[in-house]
Design an enzyme around this catalytic site. Structure first.
Site, PDB file in Angstrom:
ATOM      1  N   LYS A  10      85.222   9.140  20.229  1.00 35.65           N
ATOM      2  CA  LYS A  10      85.502   7.751  19.894  1.00 35.65           C
ATOM      3  C   LYS A  10      84.551   7.322  18.802  1.00 35.65           C
ATOM      4  CE  LYS A  10      85.431   3.049  21.737  1.00 35.65           C
ATOM      5  NZ  LYS A  10      85.203   2.179  22.904  1.00 35.65           N
ATOM      6  N   ASN A 192      79.612   7.278  13.223  1.00 32.22           N
ATOM      7  CA  ASN A 192      78.965   8.568  12.946  1.00 32.22           C
ATOM      8  C   ASN A 192      77.830   8.896  13.912  1.00 32.22           C
ATOM      9  OD1 ASN A 192      80.633   8.932  10.602  1.00 32.22           O
ATOM     10  ND2 ASN A 192      79.284   7.501   9.518  1.00 32.22           N
ATOM     11  N   ARG A 193      77.881   8.295  15.083  1.00 30.52           N
ATOM     12  CA  ARG A 193      76.859   8.507  16.127  1.00 30.52           C
ATOM     13  C   ARG A 193      75.466   8.020  15.709  1.00 30.52           C
ATOM     14  NH1 ARG A 193      81.041   8.898  18.340  1.00 30.52           N
ATOM     15  NH2 ARG A 193      81.650  10.423  19.922  1.00 30.52           N
ATOM     16  N   LEU A 194      75.389   7.223  14.659  1.00 26.10           N
ATOM     17  CA  LEU A 194      74.099   6.651  14.247  1.00 26.10           C
ATOM     18  C   LEU A 194      73.928   5.301  14.934  1.00 26.10           C
ATOM     19  CD1 LEU A 194      74.053   7.589  10.454  1.00 26.10           C
ATOM     20  CD2 LEU A 194      72.949   8.750  12.382  1.00 26.10           C
TER      21      LEU A 194
END
Length: 215
Positions: A10, A192-194
């Site tokens: 997601k 972007n998982r940041l």
């Protein structure tokens, strides 16, 4: 059995969490987030939280309970003091609370110490509960093994008869805990998982210090 969940992904893109937009006190940020989630997202129980304890058997254990009140001092919930959870807390008051609100892409993790609240506060909350919930607190020897469900049903019928037309007293083994936070981390999902992670820690002079953690 071999189930691969590697394709479950997601992208988190709804909001951001920046230092310049938050309070110096994490309880104020908690209140803001709780209010936003409760009013703007379709979540059945915004006050559902996971509490993790270290059990008497040496294993950590997590379960979901309901937050019933929060103040600048901490987070209050109610339970059976003689339950597995209650015994674990009384033996080791260091606990962790966590809230996960996937619709808002937010998580809060709280480390703190739990202690019993005053008896009169537990009395007041117990009196506010529905009668069925009051009886349920008396019926269940929480975490104890029973032969089958009929044991509970028989106890309930007996107590309904005993307290018919009478007030139901709060049992001494049932009441509230307050978790006084020492560290609170706010997590906001980002692309972007940041992800954004802001951590507040209480110092020896009872001041909150904030820093940003790498995702």
């Amino acid at each position: 059995m071999n189930t691969d969940l590697g394709s479950y992904r997601k992208s988190y893109e709804k909001q951001e969490l920046l230092e310049e937009n938050v309070s110096d006190n994490p309880m104020e940020l908690f209140q803001k987030w709780f209010h936003e989630v409760d009013h703007n997202f379709d979540i059945a129980e915004t006050n559902a939280m996971t509490i993790s304890t270290l059990g008497l058997d040496g294993f950590p254990k997590s379960r979901v309970v309901l937050l019933k009140k929060y103040t600048y001092e901490g987070f209050i919930f109610y339970t059976n003091y003689d339950s597995e959870k209650g015994k674990a807390i009384l033996n080791n008051p260091k606990v962790c609370l966590s809230f996960f609100w996937p619709a808002a892409e937010r998580q809060i993790i709280i480390k703190g110490k739990a202690e019993k609240i005053a008896d009169n506060l537990s009395d007041g909350y117990f009196e506010s509960r529905p009668r069925g919930s009051q009886l349920g607190a008396l019926v269940s020897n929480q975490s104890e093994t029973i032969a089958d469900r009929t044991v509970l049903e028989k106890r309930l019928k007996a107590l309904e008869k005993k307290y018919e037309g009478k007030d139901i007293p709060r049992p001494e083994f049932w009441g509230g805990f307050i978790v006084k936070p020492q560290e609170i981390e706010f997590w906001q999902g980002r692309p972007n998982r940041l992800h954004d992670r802001l951590r507040y820690q209480l110092d020896d002079e009872f001041n909150w210090n904030m820093d940003r953690l790498s995702p």
